[in-house]
Write a protein that holds these residues in place. Structure first.
Motif, PDB file in Angstrom:
ATOM      1  N   TRP A  23       0.828  -1.203   0.000  1.00  0.00           N
ATOM      2  CA  TRP A  23       0.000   0.000   0.000  1.00  0.00           C
ATOM      3  C   TRP A  23       0.870   1.264   0.000  1.00  0.00           C
ATOM      4  CZ3 TRP A  23      -1.360   3.577   4.089  1.00  0.00           C
ATOM      5  CH2 TRP A  23      -2.482   4.352   3.805  1.00  0.00           C
ATOM      6  N   ILE A  24       1.876   1.306   0.852  1.00  0.00           N
ATOM      7  CA  ILE A  24       2.756   2.476   0.940  1.00  0.00           C
ATOM      8  C   ILE A  24       3.542   2.671  -0.347  1.00  0.00           C
ATOM      9  CG2 ILE A  24       4.820   3.391   2.099  1.00  0.00           C
ATOM     10  CD1 ILE A  24       3.636   2.145   4.701  1.00  0.00           C
ATOM     11  N   ILE A  30       2.459   6.513  -6.959  1.00  0.00           N
ATOM     12  CA  ILE A  30       1.411   7.323  -7.585  1.00  0.00           C
ATOM     13  C   ILE A  30       1.702   8.807  -7.390  1.00  0.00           C
ATOM     14  CG2 ILE A  30      -1.029   7.972  -7.482  1.00  0.00           C
ATOM     15  CD1 ILE A  30      -1.570   5.026  -6.646  1.00  0.00           C
ATOM     16  N   LEU A  31       2.029   9.202  -6.165  1.00  0.00           N
ATOM     17  CA  LEU A  31       2.238  10.606  -5.866  1.00  0.00           C
ATOM     18  C   LEU A  31       3.484  11.188  -6.534  1.00  0.00           C
ATOM     19  CD1 LEU A  31       1.188  10.619  -2.120  1.00  0.00           C
ATOM     20  CD2 LEU A  31      -0.115  11.481  -4.076  1.00  0.00           C
ATOM     21  N   ARG A  32       4.463  10.359  -6.826  1.00  0.00           N
ATOM     22  CA  ARG A  32       5.686  10.836  -7.476  1.00  0.00           C
ATOM     23  C   ARG A  32       5.616  10.780  -8.993  1.00  0.00           C
ATOM     24  NH1 ARG A  32      10.815   8.229  -5.541  1.00  0.00           N
ATOM     25  NH2 ARG A  32      11.729  10.190  -6.193  1.00  0.00           N
ATOM     26  N   GLY A  37      -4.794  13.689 -17.186  1.00  0.00           N
ATOM     27  CA  GLY A  37      -6.091  14.068 -16.627  1.00  0.00           C
ATOM     28  C   GLY A  37      -6.178  13.854 -15.130  1.00  0.00           C
ATOM     29  N   ASN A  38      -7.280  13.238 -14.716  1.00  0.00           N
ATOM     30  CA  ASN A  38      -7.541  12.978 -13.294  1.00  0.00           C
ATOM     31  C   ASN A  38      -7.110  11.584 -12.851  1.00  0.00           C
ATOM     32  OD1 ASN A  38      -8.671  15.494 -12.907  1.00  0.00           O
ATOM     33  ND2 ASN A  38     -10.700  14.804 -13.528  1.00  0.00           N
ATOM     34  N   ASP A  39      -6.302  10.911 -13.644  1.00  0.00           N
ATOM     35  CA  ASP A  39      -5.900   9.539 -13.312  1.00  0.00           C
ATOM     36  C   ASP A  39      -5.202   9.443 -11.960  1.00  0.00           C
ATOM     37  OD1 ASP A  39      -6.996   8.720 -15.660  1.00  0.00           O
ATOM     38  OD2 ASP A  39      -5.108   8.177 -16.637  1.00  0.00           O
ATOM     39  N   LYS A  40      -4.378  10.440 -11.628  1.00  0.00           N
ATOM     40  CA  LYS A  40      -3.655  10.395 -10.348  1.00  0.00           C
ATOM     41  C   LYS A  40      -4.631  10.403  -9.177  1.00  0.00           C
ATOM     42  CE  LYS A  40       0.321  12.441  -9.462  1.00  0.00           C
ATOM     43  NZ  LYS A  40       1.386  13.395  -9.094  1.00  0.00           N
ATOM     44  N   VAL A  41      -5.623  11.288  -9.233  1.00  0.00           N
ATOM     45  CA  VAL A  41      -6.615  11.381  -8.151  1.00  0.00           C
ATOM     46  C   VAL A  41      -7.402  10.079  -8.046  1.00  0.00           C
ATOM     47  CG1 VAL A  41      -8.682  12.583  -7.359  1.00  0.00           C
ATOM     48  CG2 VAL A  41      -6.804  13.872  -8.383  1.00  0.00           C
ATOM     49  N   VAL A  42      -7.781   9.526  -9.179  1.00  0.00           N
ATOM     50  CA  VAL A  42      -8.549   8.275  -9.188  1.00  0.00           C
ATOM     51  C   VAL A  42      -7.726   7.149  -8.565  1.00  0.00           C
ATOM     52  CG1 VAL A  42      -9.588   6.524 -10.661  1.00  0.00           C
ATOM     53  CG2 VAL A  42      -9.977   8.942 -11.144  1.00  0.00           C
ATOM     54  N   TRP A  43      -6.461   7.024  -8.953  1.00  0.00           N
ATOM     55  CA  TRP A  43      -5.633   5.946  -8.408  1.00  0.00           C
ATOM     56  C   TRP A  43      -5.390   6.120  -6.912  1.00  0.00           C
ATOM     57  CZ3 TRP A  43      -5.567   1.449 -10.180  1.00  0.00           C
ATOM     58  CH2 TRP A  43      -5.602   1.201 -11.538  1.00  0.00           C
ATOM     59  N   VAL A  44      -5.179   7.347  -6.471  1.00  0.00           N
ATOM     60  CA  VAL A  44      -4.983   7.577  -5.027  1.00  0.00           C
ATOM     61  C   VAL A  44      -6.229   7.144  -4.272  1.00  0.00           C
ATOM     62  CG1 VAL A  44      -4.761   9.366  -3.260  1.00  0.00           C
ATOM     63  CG2 VAL A  44      -3.248   9.378  -5.229  1.00  0.00           C
ATOM     64  N   LEU A  45      -7.409   7.523  -4.756  1.00  0.00           N
ATOM     65  CA  LEU A  45      -8.650   7.141  -4.079  1.00  0.00           C
ATOM     66  C   LEU A  45      -8.863   5.628  -4.073  1.00  0.00           C
ATOM     67  CD1 LEU A  45     -11.040   9.970  -5.290  1.00  0.00           C
ATOM     68  CD2 LEU A  45     -10.014   9.685  -3.028  1.00  0.00           C
ATOM     69  N   ARG A  63       0.198   1.428 -13.296  1.00  0.00           N
ATOM     70  CA  ARG A  63       1.616   1.773 -13.405  1.00  0.00           C
ATOM     71  C   ARG A  63       2.102   1.838 -14.850  1.00  0.00           C
ATOM     72  NH1 ARG A  63       6.904  -0.703 -10.877  1.00  0.00           N
ATOM     73  NH2 ARG A  63       7.829   1.254 -10.209  1.00  0.00           N
ATOM     74  N   PRO A  64       1.696   0.918 -15.703  1.00  0.00           N
ATOM     75  CA  PRO A  64       2.138   1.031 -17.115  1.00  0.00           C
ATOM     76  C   PRO A  64       1.556   2.255 -17.831  1.00  0.00           C
ATOM     77  CG  PRO A  64       1.432  -1.214 -16.620  1.00  0.00           C
ATOM     78  CD  PRO A  64       1.056  -0.355 -15.443  1.00  0.00           C
TER      79      PRO A  64
END
Length: 68
Positions: A23-24, A30-32, A37-45, A63-64
């Motif tokens: 998880w960590i 993801i954060l780095r 688009g909004n893919d980062k926000v979606v993956w974090v959630l 990741r790919p």
């Protein structure tokens, strides 16, 4: 004798540590990274609300799709 005695306790701790580590690592990656688009926000959630399954899905699918 319950699940949380002896080998059951050791196995439970190992599983918990594995899931927490996965998880960590997923959240840090993801954060780095940069996404479209909004893919980062979606993956974090997804990873926050579904720690084990979300992390596995991120490593297999998300990741790919990072911007290199």
């Amino acid at each position: 004798m319950g699940l949380f005695t002896g080998l059951g306790l050791l196995f439970s701790i190992f599983v918990f540590l594995f899931i927490a580590f996965l998880w960590i690592i997923a959240l840090v990656d993801i954060l780095r990274s940069e996404f479209r688009g909004n893919d980062k926000v979606v993956w974090v959630l997804v990873v926050i609300f579904f720690p084990f399954l979300g992390s596995l899905l991120y490593f297999l699918v998300g990741r790919p799709r990072k911007i290199r």
